[in-house]
Design an enzyme around this catalytic site. Structure first.
Site, PDB file in Angstrom:
ATOM      1  CE1 TYR A  65      17.412   0.939   7.906  1.00 30.25           C
ATOM      2  CE2 TYR A  65      18.822  -0.929   7.428  1.00 30.25           C
ATOM      3  CZ  TYR A  65      17.599  -0.320   7.382  1.00 30.25           C
ATOM      4  OH  TYR A  65      16.530  -0.988   6.827  1.00 30.25           O
TER       5      TYR A  65
ATOM      6  CG  LEU B  19       5.288  -7.279   5.632  1.00 32.88           C
ATOM      7  CD1 LEU B  19       5.152  -8.244   6.796  1.00 32.88           C
ATOM      8  CD2 LEU B  19       4.048  -6.428   5.512  1.00 32.88           C
TER       9      LEU B  19
ATOM     10  CD  GLU C  27      -2.041   1.208   4.872  1.00 33.84           C
ATOM     11  OE1 GLU C  27      -2.370   2.206   5.525  1.00 33.84           O
ATOM     12  OE2 GLU C  27      -0.852   0.915   4.627  1.00 33.84           O
TER      13      GLU C  27
ATOM     14  CB  VAL D 169      10.736  10.394   1.817  1.00 31.66           C
ATOM     15  CG1 VAL D 169       9.962  10.792   3.071  1.00 31.66           C
ATOM     16  CG2 VAL D 169      11.938  11.291   1.633  1.00 31.66           C
TER      17      VAL D 169
ATOM     18  CB  ALA E  78       1.506  -9.548   6.420  1.00 35.21           C
TER      19      ALA E  78
ATOM     20  CB  SER F  21      -0.914   0.005   1.233  1.00 33.91           C
ATOM     21  OG  SER F  21      -0.119  -0.077   2.394  1.00 33.91           O
TER      22      SER F  21
END
Ligand code: NAD
Length: 394
Positions: free
Chosen positions: A235, A139, A75, A274, A112, A50
């Site tokens: 990260y 995801l 969502e 972004v 999910a 989405s």
């Protein structure tokens, strides 16, 4: 309802139905202009369809490869008083545009990670689509309820080993500041791996395989971010990096299970863009604002759909020679990580301050991309118009 952006930290709590539809249409238009991709993809399942890279993957599968797509996302639907989440509007817009072209497109909304959603997808594929050639696993979630243990895992975005002090950006205020981040512990690692690692991807493959829903030469991709060494402390060398290492291991294990189908599972390392997920990661917003300025100045910038189009066209298309690294990952982050780009960002990083950010970085571009995720700032949309947040469905 007149819908305006309402921003709280790194999320926007409203979304504009027309703006989201225009954003999806922009992506479709780009793919159509760029041309058909012969990647042998007839039926695709996109998990995390989405927004961000999942939505772009679905747009390229549908409008670039002519594939039927089943999407899955998490969502919120609208009410008369409250807008839906942006992804809900994106899904509606995608389905409508696909139907207009005679392409099958259905979206299921739910968790999910749950066995129920896996069963629902298996049922839908069996009854309506048939075997899939491609599964995109895109995801990005902060939490996962484990379907076997019932434990709710919360991921942590933390460095490892020692506390770090790093430059970051308050996007709202446009201020560069230093943040102190305490290191994660073994629990943080285990939880982040449980949420963002490869186990759920493997569960999906098992469920689909068990229902005989994988076509010969089936391929599956999950996405990772290796990024610049400037972001490694938060990260790649942090809790998130451990989860992404786990994804690498899962790719190897899944590929071994797909030998008889001549199938493969790969992790693709993508460029920084972004999205709702990436805007929540400290430090990365400052890095990206410099990255965008430098890549735009060098004529190399790609947005989400441009990047994913290149992934399909150069790495998945028939006859393509995938650019693989020593760990077997597909690398399309080559431009972001190229010497001219990284050399310039590293020159700017130590000297960037709140005062010179507008010159050294692309704060405006970053903010515009952020608003676009929620359907704001799209050309041709009248934001003073009274719109129905329910799209006439309630
Ligand atoms: P995003 O926030 O734009 O999209 C996340 C998607 O996951 C949405 O469709 C959302 O509905 C779905 N989702 C979240 N939790 C769910 C759940 N429990 N059940 C069903 N759906 C759920 O994120 P993104 O940035 O596009 O990230 C997708 C992948 O790409 C991630 O693996 C991320 O690490 C990777 N990636 C992102 C970047 C970047 O710069 N954004 C760079 C490289 C790799």
């Amino acid at each position: 309802m007149i819908i305006k952006p309402r921003i709280r930290g790194f999320i926007c709590t409203t979304a504009h139905p027309r703006g989201c539809a225009a954003h999806v249409q922009q992506q479709i238009d780009y793919v159509k202009r760029s041309g058909v991709i012969d990647a042998g993809v007839k039926n695709a399942l996109v998990i995390g369809c989405s927004g961000g890279y999942g939505l772009a993957s679905r747009v390229v599968a549908g409008f670039g490869c002519g594939a039927n797509t089943l999407g899955l996302s998490f969502e919120k639907s609208p009410s008369v008083k409250k807008t839906a989440t942006a992804g809900w509007y994106n899904n509606a817009a995608f389905e409508e545009a696909a139907a207009a072209e005679g392409l099958y497109a259905k979206t299921l909304d739910g968790d999910a990670f749950s066995d129920e959603m896996k069963a629902a997808v298996v049922r839908t594929l069996t009854e309506e689509v048939g075997r899939i050639d491609l599964l995109i696993y895109s995801l990005a979630s902060p939490v996962r309820r484990h379907p076997r243990t019932g434990v709710l895992h919360r991921s942590a975005i933390k460095p490892l080993g020692k506390a770090v002090r790093m430059k970051s950006l308050n996007v709202d205020k446009g201020q560069v500041h230093e943040i102190a981040l305490e290191p994660g512990d073994a629990d943080d690692i285990a939880n982040t791996v449980a949420v963002m690692g490869g186990e759920d991807w493997q569960f999906w493959i098992e469920a689909l395989r068990g229902a005989d829903l994988l076509a010969p030469s089936f391929r599956t991709l999950a996405f990772t971010y290796l990024g610049s060494e400037l972001t490694w402390p938060i990260y790649w060398q942090g809790t998130l990096g451990k989860a992404k290492e786990d994804l690498d291991c899962a790719a190897t294990e899944i590929t071994a299970q797909l030998v008889d189908l001549d199938g493969s599972a790969r992790v693709a390392s993508l460029k920084g863009v972004v999205t709702q997920a990436s805007s929540a990661i400290p430090v990365v917003s400052l890095y990206m604002s410099l990255l965008f300025r430098v890549m735009k100045d060098q004529g190399l910038h790609e947005d989400c759909v441009q990047h994913i189009y290149r992934l399909y066209a150069t790495q998945l298309a028939r006859g393509a020679e995938p650019r693989l690294d020593a760990s077997g990952r597909i690398r399309v982050d080559d431009v972001e990580l190229s010497d001219p780009v990284q050399g310039e960002i590293k020159r700017r990083w130590p000297i960037v301050t709140s005062d010179n950010l507008s010159e050294l970085g692309d704060l405006d571009g970053y903010k515009a991309d952020f608003l676009k995720i929620f359907g704001f700032g799209l050309p041709g949309v009248d934001y003073d118009e009274d719109v129905d947040p329910c799209l006439g469905r309630i």
